[in-house]
Design an enzyme around this catalytic site. Structure first.
Site, PDB file in Angstrom:
ATOM      1  N   ASP A  50       0.808  -1.217   0.000  1.00 49.12           N
ATOM      2  CA  ASP A  50       0.000   0.000   0.000  1.00 49.12           C
ATOM      3  C   ASP A  50       0.845   1.272   0.000  1.00 49.12           C
ATOM      4  OD1 ASP A  50      -2.057  -1.808   0.241  1.00 49.12           O
ATOM      5  OD2 ASP A  50      -2.952  -0.863   2.009  1.00 49.12           O
ATOM      6  N   ASP A  51       0.213   2.347  -0.446  1.00 45.93           N
ATOM      7  CA  ASP A  51       0.644   3.744  -0.227  1.00 45.93           C
ATOM      8  C   ASP A  51       1.677   4.279  -1.213  1.00 45.93           C
ATOM      9  OD1 ASP A  51      -1.047   3.384   1.901  1.00 45.93           O
ATOM     10  OD2 ASP A  51       0.482   3.578   3.446  1.00 45.93           O
ATOM     11  N   HIS A 101      -6.168   3.235  -4.172  1.00 48.94           N
ATOM     12  CA  HIS A 101      -6.079   3.434  -2.702  1.00 48.94           C
ATOM     13  C   HIS A 101      -6.439   4.885  -2.354  1.00 48.94           C
ATOM     14  CE1 HIS A 101      -5.027   2.110   1.270  1.00 48.94           C
ATOM     15  NE2 HIS A 101      -3.874   2.738   1.350  1.00 48.94           N
ATOM     16  N   HIS A 105      -5.503   9.679   0.507  1.00 44.69           N
ATOM     17  CA  HIS A 105      -5.265   8.761   1.623  1.00 44.69           C
ATOM     18  C   HIS A 105      -5.875   9.263   2.932  1.00 44.69           C
ATOM     19  CE1 HIS A 105      -3.097   5.877   4.251  1.00 44.69           C
ATOM     20  NE2 HIS A 105      -3.133   5.125   3.161  1.00 44.69           N
ATOM     21  N   HIS A 195       3.472  -2.416   3.332  1.00 43.64           N
ATOM     22  CA  HIS A 195       3.508  -1.021   2.882  1.00 43.64           C
ATOM     23  C   HIS A 195       4.810  -0.748   2.140  1.00 43.64           C
ATOM     24  CE1 HIS A 195       0.591  -1.095   6.148  1.00 43.64           C
ATOM     25  NE2 HIS A 195       0.014  -0.085   5.533  1.00 43.64           N
TER      26      HIS A 195
HETATM   27 ZN   LIG Z   1      -2.721   3.148   3.066  1.00 41.94          ZN
END
Ligand SMILES: [Zn+2]
Length: 235
Positions: A50-51, A101, A105, A195
């Site tokens: 993620d991210d 995503h 955020h 992540h």
């Molecule tokens: Zn995230």
């Protein structure tokens, strides 16, 4: 919504919170068919990152995945894709799956539907500009969702994908600890949360290098979240 909840006893407020905003596999998720894992009858599992994309971490992570011959799923933040479209393009080119995503955020449960729709649409557009394809999967930041905004994901034709194994790789533990935690919790069909963009993100890459051979030694097949979920229907 929150103020009235503060006036009732904590246990009832807790139950109301779970019902309205959904714990993992809470009522909202039963209704919306949120995916936290694939079929437990197949040994397919997915690493999800993620991210990103992130100029400090993504290239080294992609190098590691290529060396290990693993295809994974990246839940990208739209703003970061617009800042580093070439990294999003490389993720797609190397055979990985990309999911939405959101653009900024933010934690979504209290956001208006229009705001959630903007988050999804701007991220879809950023990913399409960078890679030529619109993602089919989405993951809300922090897994946060409400009955109202999961419907917005549905209207954008997004499959909501959470996870059943949380690596806790953001907590600052050593790579060995992160890898051991994941190894202990992974079952057939698992979707593993990692992540790629955060301080100390090298730990995640080191943990992946430890994890992949260990998971394969246990007979797991590492693939994308989309493929892990393919066999989920009817289970
Ligand atoms: Zn995230």
């Amino acid at each position: 919504m929150l103020l009235p909840l503060l006036l009732v006893p904590p246990a009832i407020a807790g139950l109301a919170y779970l019902f309205l905003y959904g714990g993992i596999e809470g009522p909202i998720d039963w209704a919306m068919d949120t995916a936290t894992h694939g079929s437990r009858d197949h040994r397919r599992i997915a690493l999800t990152f993620d991210d990103g994309p992130d100029p400090q971490r993504t290239p080294a992570l992609l190098d590691a995945l290529a060396e290990l011959d693993v295809r994974a799923t990246f839940f990208l933040v739209g703003g970061a894709v617009d800042a580093h479209p070439e990294l999003a393009a490389r993720i797609a080119r190397e055979g990985h799956e990309i999911g939405n995503h959101t653009y900024t955020h933010r934690y979504l449960p209290l956001a208006r539907s229009r705001r959630v729709a903007e988050e999804l649409a701007t991220t879809d557009a950023a990913i399409e500009r960078a890679t030529g394809a619109v993602p089919a999967l989405a993951r809300p930041p922090y897994g946060g969702r409400s009955t109202r905004n999961v419907r917005v994901f549905e209207r954008h034709a997004k499959r909501l994908v959470l996870w059943d194994v949380n690596s806790n790789d953001w907590r600052g533990a050593a790579a060995e600890t992160v890898a051991a935690r994941v190894l202990e919790r992974t079952r057939p069909g698992s979707i593993i949360l990692l992540h790629e963009a955060r301080d100390g993100g090298e730990v995640t890459i080191d943990a992946v290098r430890l994890l992949v051979p260990a998971l394969r030694a246990r007979g797991f097949e590492l693939t994308t979240a989309g493929r892990t979920l393919e066999s989920r229907a009817g289970t």
